[in-house]
Write an enzyme that holds these catalytic residues in place. Structure first.
Site, mmCIF file in Angstrom:
data_model
loop_
_atom_site.group_PDB
_atom_site.id
_atom_site.type_symbol
_atom_site.label_atom_id
_atom_site.label_comp_id
_atom_site.label_asym_id
_atom_site.label_seq_id
_atom_site.Cartn_x
_atom_site.Cartn_y
_atom_site.Cartn_z
ATOM 1 N N ARG A 178 0.806 -1.220 0.000
ATOM 2 C CA ARG A 178 0.000 0.000 0.000
ATOM 3 C C ARG A 178 0.835 1.263 0.000
ATOM 4 O O ARG A 178 0.475 2.272 -0.615
ATOM 5 C CB ARG A 178 -0.917 -0.028 1.239
ATOM 6 C CG ARG A 178 -1.629 1.272 1.561
ATOM 7 C CD ARG A 178 -2.361 1.158 2.892
ATOM 8 N NE ARG A 178 -1.489 0.769 3.977
ATOM 9 C CZ ARG A 178 -0.713 1.601 4.648
ATOM 10 N NH1 ARG A 178 -0.693 2.887 4.335
ATOM 11 N NH2 ARG A 178 0.045 1.168 5.642
ATOM 12 N N GLU A 207 0.897 3.891 24.836
ATOM 13 C CA GLU A 207 -0.034 3.495 23.776
ATOM 14 C C GLU A 207 -1.074 2.510 24.308
ATOM 15 O O GLU A 207 -2.270 2.642 24.024
ATOM 16 C CB GLU A 207 0.713 2.869 22.602
ATOM 17 C CG GLU A 207 -0.227 2.507 21.453
ATOM 18 C CD GLU A 207 0.393 1.592 20.425
ATOM 19 O OE1 GLU A 207 0.176 1.833 19.217
ATOM 20 O OE2 GLU A 207 1.073 0.617 20.815
ATOM 21 N N TRP A 233 1.893 7.424 16.495
ATOM 22 C CA TRP A 233 0.723 7.497 15.618
ATOM 23 C C TRP A 233 0.657 8.818 14.859
ATOM 24 O O TRP A 233 -0.301 9.060 14.110
ATOM 25 C CB TRP A 233 -0.562 7.316 16.427
ATOM 26 C CG TRP A 233 -0.885 5.895 16.751
ATOM 27 C CD1 TRP A 233 -0.462 5.170 17.828
ATOM 28 C CD2 TRP A 233 -1.721 5.021 15.997
ATOM 29 N NE1 TRP A 233 -0.983 3.897 17.789
ATOM 30 C CE2 TRP A 233 -1.760 3.786 16.680
ATOM 31 C CE3 TRP A 233 -2.462 5.161 14.816
ATOM 32 C CZ2 TRP A 233 -2.498 2.688 16.211
ATOM 33 C CZ3 TRP A 233 -3.191 4.074 14.353
ATOM 34 C CH2 TRP A 233 -3.204 2.856 15.043
ATOM 35 N N TYR A 256 -8.410 1.028 17.576
ATOM 36 C CA TYR A 256 -8.404 0.009 18.624
ATOM 37 C C TYR A 256 -9.205 0.344 19.877
ATOM 38 O O TYR A 256 -10.041 -0.444 20.318
ATOM 39 C CB TYR A 256 -6.957 -0.292 19.040
ATOM 40 C CG TYR A 256 -6.108 -0.842 17.930
ATOM 41 C CD1 TYR A 256 -6.147 -2.184 17.587
ATOM 42 C CD2 TYR A 256 -5.245 -0.005 17.216
ATOM 43 C CE1 TYR A 256 -5.359 -2.683 16.560
ATOM 44 C CE2 TYR A 256 -4.455 -0.497 16.194
ATOM 45 C CZ TYR A 256 -4.519 -1.838 15.861
ATOM 46 O OH TYR A 256 -3.745 -2.327 14.839
ATOM 47 N N ARG A 281 -14.134 -20.927 26.285
ATOM 48 C CA ARG A 281 -13.354 -20.794 25.062
ATOM 49 C C ARG A 281 -13.779 -19.554 24.274
ATOM 50 O O ARG A 281 -13.505 -19.438 23.081
ATOM 51 C CB ARG A 281 -13.507 -22.061 24.220
ATOM 52 C CG ARG A 281 -12.910 -23.298 24.895
ATOM 53 C CD ARG A 281 -12.992 -24.526 23.996
ATOM 54 N NE ARG A 281 -14.350 -25.020 23.870
ATOM 55 C CZ ARG A 281 -14.917 -25.923 24.674
ATOM 56 N NH1 ARG A 281 -14.209 -26.424 25.678
ATOM 57 N NH2 ARG A 281 -16.142 -26.332 24.482
ATOM 58 N N ARG A 282 -14.443 -18.634 24.982
ATOM 59 C CA ARG A 282 -14.959 -17.422 24.338
ATOM 60 C C ARG A 282 -14.314 -16.151 24.881
ATOM 61 O O ARG A 282 -14.878 -15.063 24.764
ATOM 62 C CB ARG A 282 -16.482 -17.345 24.502
ATOM 63 C CG ARG A 282 -17.199 -18.562 23.934
ATOM 64 C CD ARG A 282 -18.690 -18.506 24.192
ATOM 65 N NE ARG A 282 -19.351 -19.730 23.723
ATOM 66 C CZ ARG A 282 -20.661 -19.973 23.831
ATOM 67 N NH1 ARG A 282 -21.451 -19.066 24.407
ATOM 68 N NH2 ARG A 282 -21.161 -21.109 23.386
ATOM 69 N N CYS A 338 -3.996 -3.696 12.542
ATOM 70 C CA CYS A 338 -3.035 -4.731 12.156
ATOM 71 C C CYS A 338 -3.130 -5.910 13.116
ATOM 72 O O CYS A 338 -3.166 -7.062 12.697
ATOM 73 C CB CYS A 338 -1.621 -4.166 12.145
ATOM 74 S SG CYS A 338 -1.357 -2.894 10.893
ATOM 75 N N ARG A 393 -2.853 -9.508 11.342
ATOM 76 C CA ARG A 393 -3.020 -9.701 9.898
ATOM 77 C C ARG A 393 -1.821 -9.175 9.112
ATOM 78 O O ARG A 393 -1.462 -9.709 8.060
ATOM 79 C CB ARG A 393 -4.290 -9.005 9.400
ATOM 80 C CG ARG A 393 -4.222 -7.484 9.525
ATOM 81 C CD ARG A 393 -5.275 -6.742 8.740
ATOM 82 N NE ARG A 393 -5.071 -5.303 8.896
ATOM 83 C CZ ARG A 393 -4.322 -4.571 8.081
ATOM 84 N NH1 ARG A 393 -3.716 -5.124 7.043
ATOM 85 N NH2 ARG A 393 -4.169 -3.270 8.288
ATOM 86 N N ALA A 399 2.176 -7.472 9.692
ATOM 87 C CA ALA A 399 3.219 -7.319 10.702
ATOM 88 C C ALA A 399 4.468 -6.698 10.103
ATOM 89 O O ALA A 399 5.187 -7.347 9.335
ATOM 90 C CB ALA A 399 3.547 -8.674 11.325
ATOM 91 N N ASP A 400 4.713 -5.427 10.432
ATOM 92 C CA ASP A 400 5.953 -4.731 10.089
ATOM 93 C C ASP A 400 7.007 -5.246 11.063
ATOM 94 O O ASP A 400 7.099 -4.782 12.202
ATOM 95 C CB ASP A 400 5.725 -3.225 10.227
ATOM 96 C CG ASP A 400 6.981 -2.393 10.021
ATOM 97 O OD1 ASP A 400 8.075 -2.972 9.899
ATOM 98 O OD2 ASP A 400 6.863 -1.152 10.012
ATOM 99 N N ASN A 442 4.489 -4.697 19.332
ATOM 100 C CA ASN A 442 3.310 -5.544 19.479
ATOM 101 C C ASN A 442 3.539 -6.651 20.501
ATOM 102 O O ASN A 442 2.663 -6.942 21.327
ATOM 103 C CB ASN A 442 2.918 -6.155 18.133
ATOM 104 C CG ASN A 442 2.664 -5.138 17.047
ATOM 105 O OD1 ASN A 442 3.080 -5.345 15.898
ATOM 106 N ND2 ASN A 442 2.017 -4.035 17.371
ATOM 107 N N HIS A 452 6.300 -9.124 7.232
ATOM 108 C CA HIS A 452 7.143 -8.550 6.185
ATOM 109 C C HIS A 452 8.231 -7.636 6.741
ATOM 110 O O HIS A 452 8.087 -7.034 7.797
ATOM 111 C CB HIS A 452 6.282 -7.754 5.187
ATOM 112 C CG HIS A 452 5.351 -6.780 5.828
ATOM 113 N ND1 HIS A 452 4.062 -7.126 6.198
ATOM 114 C CD2 HIS A 452 5.506 -5.474 6.184
ATOM 115 C CE1 HIS A 452 3.462 -6.069 6.732
ATOM 116 N NE2 HIS A 452 4.335 -5.066 6.746
ATOM 117 N N TYR A 478 10.223 -4.325 5.304
ATOM 118 C CA TYR A 478 10.272 -3.328 4.240
ATOM 119 C C TYR A 478 11.670 -3.306 3.622
ATOM 120 O O TYR A 478 12.674 -3.510 4.320
ATOM 121 C CB TYR A 478 9.895 -1.948 4.778
ATOM 122 C CG TYR A 478 8.406 -1.767 4.957
ATOM 123 C CD1 TYR A 478 7.592 -1.460 3.881
ATOM 124 C CD2 TYR A 478 7.803 -1.922 6.209
ATOM 125 C CE1 TYR A 478 6.220 -1.306 4.031
ATOM 126 C CE2 TYR A 478 6.440 -1.779 6.379
ATOM 127 C CZ TYR A 478 5.642 -1.467 5.282
ATOM 128 O OH TYR A 478 4.290 -1.325 5.443
#
Length: 314
Positions: free
Chosen positions: A21, A58, A80, A144, A176-177, A196, A216, A218-219, A227, A257, A259
Site C-alpha cells: 500500500r 499506547e 501514531w 483500537y 473458550r470465548r 493490524c 493480519r 506485521a511490520d 506488538n 514482512h 520493508y
C-alpha cells in the site's frame, strides 16, 4: 528473544518480494507463529533498544478507549503522528509544502525530510494548543480503543469487550470465548489505519493466563517488537486483576514482512547477541486494569543494544 531473530532470518531466506500500500516494497512470508513464556522474563527486545514508555502509553491509550493522538502527544508519544498528520496535509486546511507520499520521499531525500519534520512539529503544536484542530485532525477514527471499549451494537448501544472479557475470566475461566476483536468490517473504512493486530483470545489453565494474538499485517522490524511487548503487558495486567499467574504469549502473524528500506537495519540487528530479558514491575496498589497510569508500570534490568533507526512506511 531468539524467536524474533529467527523470524527475521526466515523472512530473509524464504520471503517473496511484494508491492504494498505504501509503495515502499516488502519481503514477505504468510503464516508464522512465535511463543513467549512470560514467566521467564518480559519479552522486550534486547538486540535494539525498544522504548518501553511508548509501549505503555499506547496501551493505556487503548485501554481508555481513546482514539485521538492528542493524548499520546501530551505523553511525548509520537508513534501514531504520521497517520493523523496525513489527514491534515491532505485537507483543504493545509497550506504548506507539498506532502504527497511524504513517508517514502523523506526516506530517500534528507532535505525533504527536514521539511516534513518542520511541518510535523507545527502539526503537533497545533494539536496541543487548539482543541478544534485536535478534534478535526487528531482523531484517527474508530481504531483500537473504540473497538475494545465501545464496539457499536445493532440496537445503538455499545459493547465493552475488554470489561466483559475480564469479568468472564473471573467467573468462567474455562470458557473458550475469551475473545476481543478490533476488526469491525462496518467501520474499518473510517479508520486512519485498519487494525493490524486484529483478534486476541485468552486461555486459563493451571492458574495461568495466556494470550494468543492474530496479527493480519506485521511490520517486523519496526512494529512487531512493540506488538510483542504491548500484548505481553496486557496479559500481565489482566492476569494481575484476575489473580492469575502469566502463561504464554502466542503471536500468530498473517503477512509478516520486512520493508526493503529496513534490510540494512535488520542485518545490523542480526549480528547482535540477545541479552537477558528484563522484569516487569506493576504497582501493587492498582487492582483494576483501567486505573493504571504511566508511573504504575516499569521494567527492571533492561540492558539492550543501542537503538537502530528506520523510516516508517505510511
Amino acid at each position: 528473544m531468539e524467536q524474533y531473530l529467527t523470524l527475521c532470518k526466515h523472512i530473509q531466506e524464504t520471503g517473496v518480494m511484494k508491492g504494498d500500500r505504501t509503495g515502499t516494497g516488502t519481503k514477505s512470508v504468510f503464516g508464522y507463529q512465535m511463543r513467549f513464556d512470560l514467566s521467564k522474563g518480559f519479552p522486550l527486545l534486547t538486540t535494539k533498544k525498544t522504548a518501553f514508555r511508548l509501549v505503555v502509553s499506547e496501551l493505556l491509550w487503548f485501554l481508555k478507549g481513546d482514539t485521538n493522538v492528542k493524548t499520546l502527544i501530551e505523553n511525548n508519544n509520537h508513534i501514531w503522528d504520521e497517520w493523523a498528520f496525513e489527514k491534515w496535509v491532505k485537507s483543504e486546511s493545509y497550506q504548506g509544502p507539498d506532502m504527497t507520499n511524504f513517508g517514502v520521499r523523506a526516506a530517500k531525500d534528507l532535505a525533504f525530510k527536514a521539511i516534513v519534520d518542520e511541518q510535523m512539529e507545527i502539526f503537533c503544536s497545533k494539536i496541543l494548543a487548539d482543541e478544534q484542530f485536535a478534534s478535526d485532525f487528531g482523531d484517527l477514527g474508530p481504531v483500537y480503543g473504540r473497538q475494545w471499549r465501545s464496539w457499536p451494537a445493532k440496537d445503538g448501544a455499545t459493547i465493552d469487550q475488554l470489561q466483559n472479557l475480564i469479568e468472564q475470566i473471573k467467573v468462567n475461566p474455562n470458557s473458550r470465548r475469551h475473545i476481543i476483536t478490533a476488526w469491525n468490517p462496518a467501520e474499518v473504512d473510517e479508520m486512519a489505519l485498519p487494525p493490524c493486530h486484529t483478534f486476541m483470545q485468552f486461555y486459563v489453565a493451571e492458574g495461568k493466563l495466556s494470550c494468543q494474538l492474530y496479527q493480519r499485517s506485521a511490520d517486523v522490524f519496526l512494529g512487531v517488537p512493540f506488538n510483542i511487548a504491548s500484548y505481553a503487558l496486557l496479559t500481565h495486567l489482566i492476569a494481575k486483576e484476575c489473580h492469575l499467574e502469566v502463561g504464554e504469549f502466542v503471536h500468530t502473524l498473517g503477512d509478516a514482512h520486512l520493508y526493503v528500506n529496513h534490510m540494512d537495519q535488520v542485518e545490523t540487528q542480526l549480528k547482535r547477541t540477545p541479552r537477558e530479558l528484563p522484569t516487569l514491575i506493576l504497582s501493587a496498589e492498582k487492582e483494576s486494569i483501567f486505573d493504571y497510569e504511566l508511573e504504575d508500570i516499569a521494567i527492571e534490568g533492561y540492558d539492550p543494544h543501542p537503538r537502530i533507526k528506520a523510516p516508517i512506511a505510511v
